[in-house]
Design a protein around this motif. Structure first.
Motif, PDB file in Angstrom:
ATOM      1  N   THR A   1       0.835  -1.197   0.000  1.00 20.25           N
ATOM      2  CA  THR A   1       0.000   0.000   0.000  1.00 20.25           C
ATOM      3  C   THR A   1       0.871   1.249   0.000  1.00 20.25           C
ATOM      4  O   THR A   1       1.686   1.446   0.899  1.00 20.25           O
ATOM      5  CB  THR A   1      -0.934   0.032   1.223  1.00 20.25           C
ATOM      6  N   GLU A   2       0.699   2.086  -1.027  1.00 19.75           N
ATOM      7  CA  GLU A   2       1.355   3.391  -1.067  1.00 19.75           C
ATOM      8  C   GLU A   2       0.475   4.401  -0.331  1.00 19.75           C
ATOM      9  O   GLU A   2      -0.747   4.349  -0.453  1.00 19.75           O
ATOM     10  CB  GLU A   2       1.546   3.858  -2.512  1.00 19.75           C
TER      11      GLU A   2
ATOM     12  N   SER B   1     -14.221   4.152  -4.038  1.00 23.44           N
ATOM     13  CA  SER B   1     -13.095   4.157  -4.958  1.00 23.44           C
ATOM     14  C   SER B   1     -12.069   3.114  -4.535  1.00 23.44           C
ATOM     15  O   SER B   1     -11.833   2.910  -3.339  1.00 23.44           O
ATOM     16  CB  SER B   1     -12.440   5.553  -4.975  1.00 23.44           C
ATOM     17  N   GLY B   2     -11.466   2.459  -5.527  1.00 24.85           N
ATOM     18  CA  GLY B   2     -10.436   1.472  -5.224  1.00 24.85           C
ATOM     19  C   GLY B   2     -10.983   0.346  -4.374  1.00 24.85           C
ATOM     20  O   GLY B   2     -12.099  -0.133  -4.574  1.00 24.85           O
ATOM     21  N   ASN B   3     -10.189  -0.082  -3.402  1.00 25.12           N
ATOM     22  CA  ASN B   3     -10.610  -1.164  -2.508  1.00 25.12           C
ATOM     23  C   ASN B   3     -10.530  -0.659  -1.074  1.00 25.12           C
ATOM     24  O   ASN B   3      -9.478  -0.693  -0.442  1.00 25.12           O
ATOM     25  CB  ASN B   3      -9.723  -2.393  -2.685  1.00 25.12           C
TER      26      ASN B   3
ATOM     27  N   GLN C   1      -7.182   4.048  -4.172  1.00 19.45           N
ATOM     28  CA  GLN C   1      -6.943   3.776  -5.585  1.00 19.45           C
ATOM     29  C   GLN C   1      -6.196   2.454  -5.732  1.00 19.45           C
ATOM     30  O   GLN C   1      -5.621   1.940  -4.767  1.00 19.45           O
ATOM     31  CB  GLN C   1      -6.111   4.912  -6.208  1.00 19.45           C
ATOM     32  N   PHE C   2      -6.199   1.925  -6.944  1.00 19.38           N
ATOM     33  CA  PHE C   2      -5.409   0.746  -7.247  1.00 19.38           C
ATOM     34  C   PHE C   2      -4.074   1.161  -7.857  1.00 19.38           C
ATOM     35  O   PHE C   2      -3.977   2.185  -8.543  1.00 19.38           O
ATOM     36  CB  PHE C   2      -6.137  -0.155  -8.245  1.00 19.38           C
ATOM     37  N   THR C   3      -3.055   0.371  -7.620  1.00 25.01           N
ATOM     38  CA  THR C   3      -1.792   0.458  -8.347  1.00 25.01           C
ATOM     39  C   THR C   3      -1.610  -0.877  -9.058  1.00 25.01           C
ATOM     40  O   THR C   3      -2.360  -1.829  -8.830  1.00 25.01           O
ATOM     41  CB  THR C   3      -0.605   0.724  -7.418  1.00 25.01           C
ATOM     42  N   GLY C   4      -0.596  -0.959  -9.916  1.00 25.09           N
ATOM     43  CA  GLY C   4      -0.367  -2.216 -10.610  1.00 25.09           C
ATOM     44  C   GLY C   4      -0.120  -3.354  -9.654  1.00 25.09           C
ATOM     45  O   GLY C   4      -0.626  -4.472  -9.841  1.00 25.09           O
TER      46      GLY C   4
ATOM     47  N   LEU D   1      -3.453   5.046  -0.962  1.00 23.33           N
ATOM     48  CA  LEU D   1      -4.347   5.867  -0.153  1.00 23.33           C
ATOM     49  C   LEU D   1      -3.889   7.312  -0.271  1.00 23.33           C
ATOM     50  O   LEU D   1      -2.710   7.614  -0.042  1.00 23.33           O
ATOM     51  CB  LEU D   1      -4.311   5.434   1.314  1.00 23.33           C
ATOM     52  N   VAL D   2      -4.813   8.203  -0.608  1.00 26.69           N
ATOM     53  CA  VAL D   2      -4.498   9.616  -0.760  1.00 26.69           C
ATOM     54  C   VAL D   2      -5.282  10.393   0.301  1.00 26.69           C
ATOM     55  O   VAL D   2      -6.501  10.555   0.202  1.00 26.69           O
ATOM     56  CB  VAL D   2      -4.864  10.122  -2.170  1.00 26.69           C
ATOM     57  N   PHE D   3      -4.561  10.859   1.329  1.00 27.68           N
ATOM     58  CA  PHE D   3      -5.178  11.629   2.407  1.00 27.68           C
ATOM     59  C   PHE D   3      -5.123  13.114   2.075  1.00 27.68           C
ATOM     60  O   PHE D   3      -4.114  13.618   1.573  1.00 27.68           O
ATOM     61  CB  PHE D   3      -4.443  11.395   3.734  1.00 27.68           C
ATOM     62  N   ALA D   4      -6.194  13.820   2.376  1.00 26.53           N
ATOM     63  CA  ALA D   4      -6.254  15.269   2.222  1.00 26.53           C
ATOM     64  C   ALA D   4      -6.134  15.914   3.602  1.00 26.53           C
ATOM     65  O   ALA D   4      -6.301  15.241   4.625  1.00 26.53           O
ATOM     66  CB  ALA D   4      -7.562  15.683   1.552  1.00 26.53           C
ATOM     67  N   PRO D   5      -5.840  17.198   3.671  1.00 31.51           N
ATOM     68  CA  PRO D   5      -5.777  17.870   4.975  1.00 31.51           C
ATOM     69  C   PRO D   5      -7.108  17.794   5.711  1.00 31.51           C
ATOM     70  O   PRO D   5      -8.178  17.676   5.095  1.00 31.51           O
ATOM     71  CB  PRO D   5      -5.418  19.320   4.614  1.00 31.51           C
ATOM     72  N   GLU D   6      -7.044  17.887   7.024  1.00 37.25           N
ATOM     73  CA  GLU D   6      -8.260  17.882   7.836  1.00 37.25           C
ATOM     74  C   GLU D   6      -9.215  18.989   7.394  1.00 37.25           C
ATOM     75  O   GLU D   6      -8.796  20.106   7.090  1.00 37.25           O
ATOM     76  CB  GLU D   6      -7.912  18.080   9.313  1.00 37.25           C
TER      77      GLU D   6
END
Length: 320
Positions: free
Chosen positions: A104-105, A129-131, A243-246, A251-256
């Protein structure tokens, strides 16, 4: 559809999922991946209602910039991504948490760390989105303990129970959206008050309420419960997109997203959910094929018309 036929379809759906959880995990991973990838391609060619709604949704996400051929290719990739989700869901109990964590990135984890360092509970708001089940395994490892989430009631009840058992086997704490001994909001509020963490899917409003937001330039209605819980408990509201990668997952976290402040509570909740929608849109736009939204979320965006007479879609519960 008659009640008898509805009951038969529900029972067959339940049996299908039961078989999937039993059989798919026994297959070699390359075989399972190949089979579900072909299923995604088949669904794209079948052009059922869910596929047509997905294509219409992706037309909005991409701003109408794609040709119909390009949009068709994107929709096919999205259905293959969705099929990958189900393949992984059926196999996930047999995949080690160590592998999931290693593959997991993570982008922006400092936003999550900041909240936890301050001793605050956390509400992670996610889209479909993704898994997100695989993401939940990562969350549990990072939190060093369980988080709580909400499950939509499915029919038949046995199917709902299968999804609850599946997620609890991964370490999640699950409460029903409706029909539990206590309202789900009360259970979540107590959990957060004790310093816990929750994960809530909030890109589709399942109730009669919700708050209006602008999402990809159109008005959508999102549930406001996550922001309301953050206000009442002091929890940090952190958007995250899976999101998926190959090789694995991202996981893309945004600011609070701040909720507390002056002004009416409803206005603050609406403002917070607009910020959540903006964070979702930024990440989804970068990898739209992983947004598995086969349902209608914009009132003015119906499914595309059928490409051929008689196109339909097999019944699939939104178990996510």
């Amino acid at each position: 559809m008659s009640q008898a036929r509805t009951a038969v379809v529900a029972r067959l759906t339940d049996l299908g999922f039961a078989a999937g959880w039993h059989a798919v995990r026994l297959l070699p991973e390359p075989v399972a991946r190949g089979a579900f990838d072909r299923a995604g391609r088949w669904a794209a060619g079948r052009d059922g209602r869910g596929t047509r709604q997905l294509r219409a949704n992706l037309r909005v996400v991409t701003g109408g910039r794609l040709s119909e051929a390009e949009l068709g290719e994107l929709t096919a990739r999205a259905l293959r991504s969705y099929a990958r989700y189900w393949q992984e869901a059926f196999r996930l109990p047999a995949i080690s948490s160590e592998r999931i964590v290693a593959d997991t990135e993570v982008v922006g984890v400092e936003h999550l760390e900041k909240a936890r360092a301050g001793g605050r509970p956390v509400i992670m708001a996610l889209p479909h989105s993704g898994n997100w089940d695989a993401a939940g395994v990562w969350f549990i490892d990072w939190l060093d303990g369980p988080f709580m989430t909400v499950a939509e009631r499915l029919r038949p009840e046995s199917l709902y129970e299968r999804f609850v058992a599946f997620r609890e086997s991964l370490g999640f704490r699950v409460v029903p959206l409706t029909g539990g001994p206590r309202p789900s909001t009360e259970v979540l509020r107590d959990w957060l008050a004790d310093g816990g963490a929750t994960c809530l899917l909030v890109d589709r409003n399942l109730g009669s309420g919700g708050v209006p937001v602008e999402f990809f330039g159109r008005t959508a209605t999102l549930p406001g419960g996550a922001a309301l819980l953050a206000d009442r408990t002091g929890a940090a509201l952190v958007p995250v997109v899976c999101q998926f990668t190959g090789r694995g997952w991202r996981l893309v976290f945004a600011p609070e997203v701040p909720v507390a402040g002056d002004g009416r509570l409803r206005d603050r909740v609406t403002t917070a959910m607009q910020a959540v929608a903006d964070a979702f849109a930024a990440a989804i736009a970068g990898q739209p094929e992983d947004w598995h939204m086969l349902g209608r979320i914009w009132a003015d965006v119906p499914p595309d018309p059928p490409a051929r007479p008689g196109a339909g879609a097999p019944p699939t519960p939104d178990g996510r």
